[in-house]
Design a protein around this motif. Sequence first.
Motif, PDB file in Angstrom:
ATOM      1  N   ASP A  45       0.829  -1.209   0.000  1.00 50.05           N
ATOM      2  CA  ASP A  45       0.000   0.000   0.000  1.00 50.05           C
ATOM      3  C   ASP A  45       0.860   1.255   0.000  1.00 50.05           C
ATOM      4  OD1 ASP A  45      -2.318  -1.502  -0.028  1.00 50.05           O
ATOM      5  OD2 ASP A  45      -2.711  -1.274   2.125  1.00 50.05           O
ATOM      6  N   GLU A  46       1.894   1.241   0.828  1.00 49.48           N
ATOM      7  CA  GLU A  46       2.791   2.398   0.876  1.00 49.48           C
ATOM      8  C   GLU A  46       3.585   2.531  -0.426  1.00 49.48           C
ATOM      9  OE1 GLU A  46       6.295   4.359   3.659  1.00 49.48           O
ATOM     10  OE2 GLU A  46       5.196   2.616   4.410  1.00 49.48           O
ATOM     11  N   ALA A  47       4.056   1.407  -0.948  1.00 50.40           N
ATOM     12  CA  ALA A  47       4.802   1.427  -2.208  1.00 50.40           C
ATOM     13  C   ALA A  47       3.905   1.883  -3.361  1.00 50.40           C
ATOM     14  CB  ALA A  47       5.374   0.034  -2.497  1.00 50.40           C
ATOM     15  N   GLN A  48       2.639   1.479  -3.327  1.00 51.13           N
ATOM     16  CA  GLN A  48       1.702   1.868  -4.376  1.00 51.13           C
ATOM     17  C   GLN A  48       1.542   3.391  -4.417  1.00 51.13           C
ATOM     18  OE1 GLN A  48      -2.089  -0.344  -5.291  1.00 51.13           O
ATOM     19  NE2 GLN A  48      -2.920   1.380  -4.153  1.00 51.13           N
ATOM     20  N   THR A  49       1.471   4.010  -3.259  1.00 47.29           N
ATOM     21  CA  THR A  49       1.356   5.473  -3.196  1.00 47.29           C
ATOM     22  C   THR A  49       2.563   6.131  -3.853  1.00 47.29           C
ATOM     23  OG1 THR A  49       0.067   5.334  -1.160  1.00 47.29           O
ATOM     24  CG2 THR A  49       1.119   7.443  -1.627  1.00 47.29           C
ATOM     25  N   LEU A  50       3.750   5.626  -3.563  1.00 50.39           N
ATOM     26  CA  LEU A  50       4.970   6.180  -4.157  1.00 50.39           C
ATOM     27  C   LEU A  50       5.017   5.941  -5.664  1.00 50.39           C
ATOM     28  CD1 LEU A  50       7.588   5.180  -1.436  1.00 50.39           C
ATOM     29  CD2 LEU A  50       6.717   7.474  -1.918  1.00 50.39           C
ATOM     30  N   ALA A  51       4.610   4.752  -6.093  1.00 45.23           N
ATOM     31  CA  ALA A  51       4.626   4.436  -7.526  1.00 45.23           C
ATOM     32  C   ALA A  51       3.668   5.351  -8.289  1.00 45.23           C
ATOM     33  CB  ALA A  51       4.270   2.974  -7.759  1.00 45.23           C
ATOM     34  N   MET A  52       2.529   5.653  -7.682  1.00 46.71           N
ATOM     35  CA  MET A  52       1.578   6.550  -8.337  1.00 46.71           C
ATOM     36  C   MET A  52       2.140   7.978  -8.395  1.00 46.71           C
ATOM     37  SD  MET A  52      -2.236   5.172  -7.298  1.00 46.71           S
ATOM     38  CE  MET A  52      -2.101   5.516  -5.577  1.00 46.71           C
ATOM     39  N   GLN A  53       2.838   8.400  -7.339  1.00 46.01           N
ATOM     40  CA  GLN A  53       3.472   9.721  -7.352  1.00 46.01           C
ATOM     41  C   GLN A  53       4.535   9.811  -8.431  1.00 46.01           C
ATOM     42  OE1 GLN A  53       4.950  10.202  -3.348  1.00 46.01           O
ATOM     43  NE2 GLN A  53       2.944  10.736  -2.526  1.00 46.01           N
ATOM     44  N   GLU A  54       5.249   8.720  -8.641  1.00 50.31           N
ATOM     45  CA  GLU A  54       6.303   8.691  -9.654  1.00 50.31           C
ATOM     46  C   GLU A  54       5.767   8.371 -11.046  1.00 50.31           C
ATOM     47  OE1 GLU A  54      10.043   7.229  -8.988  1.00 50.31           O
ATOM     48  OE2 GLU A  54      10.171   8.094  -6.989  1.00 50.31           O
TER      49      GLU A  54
END
Length: 129
Positions: A45-54
Amino acid sequence: MIISVIKKGEVLSSAISSRERLVFLLEQAQLFAGDQPALAIELCDEAQTLAMQERDNIVLARIRSLTGICYCTLGEYTLAFDYFQNALNLYEHDDVVRDDAQSMYGLVPTYRSLNAHIAALDCFIRGFE
């Protein structure tokens, strides 16, 4: 680069980039996926947030595929199906064949667990195309 792991995979650091944090979270989630799937889902979930930001759809698709695997492990097949299907859509959008096939094979046991045997067989065959 200083990284210290605390409870439940939380990371404290001001010396790493967003990309490094994303890679770290994804690697940690992969480590925990088999024996601690709930923790792996939190990391995803946390990684998904970062991937969407990037705006990295390939990494986002890998995260969603891994999340699907975790939900399968927990017996949450409907949720797993949603994550695998989303990953598949992202892969198809970016035309990534190898990872596309990996999501297809994630869908096969999920369909079987949902008693959708025809869909499982169709998905299995599509993986070879």
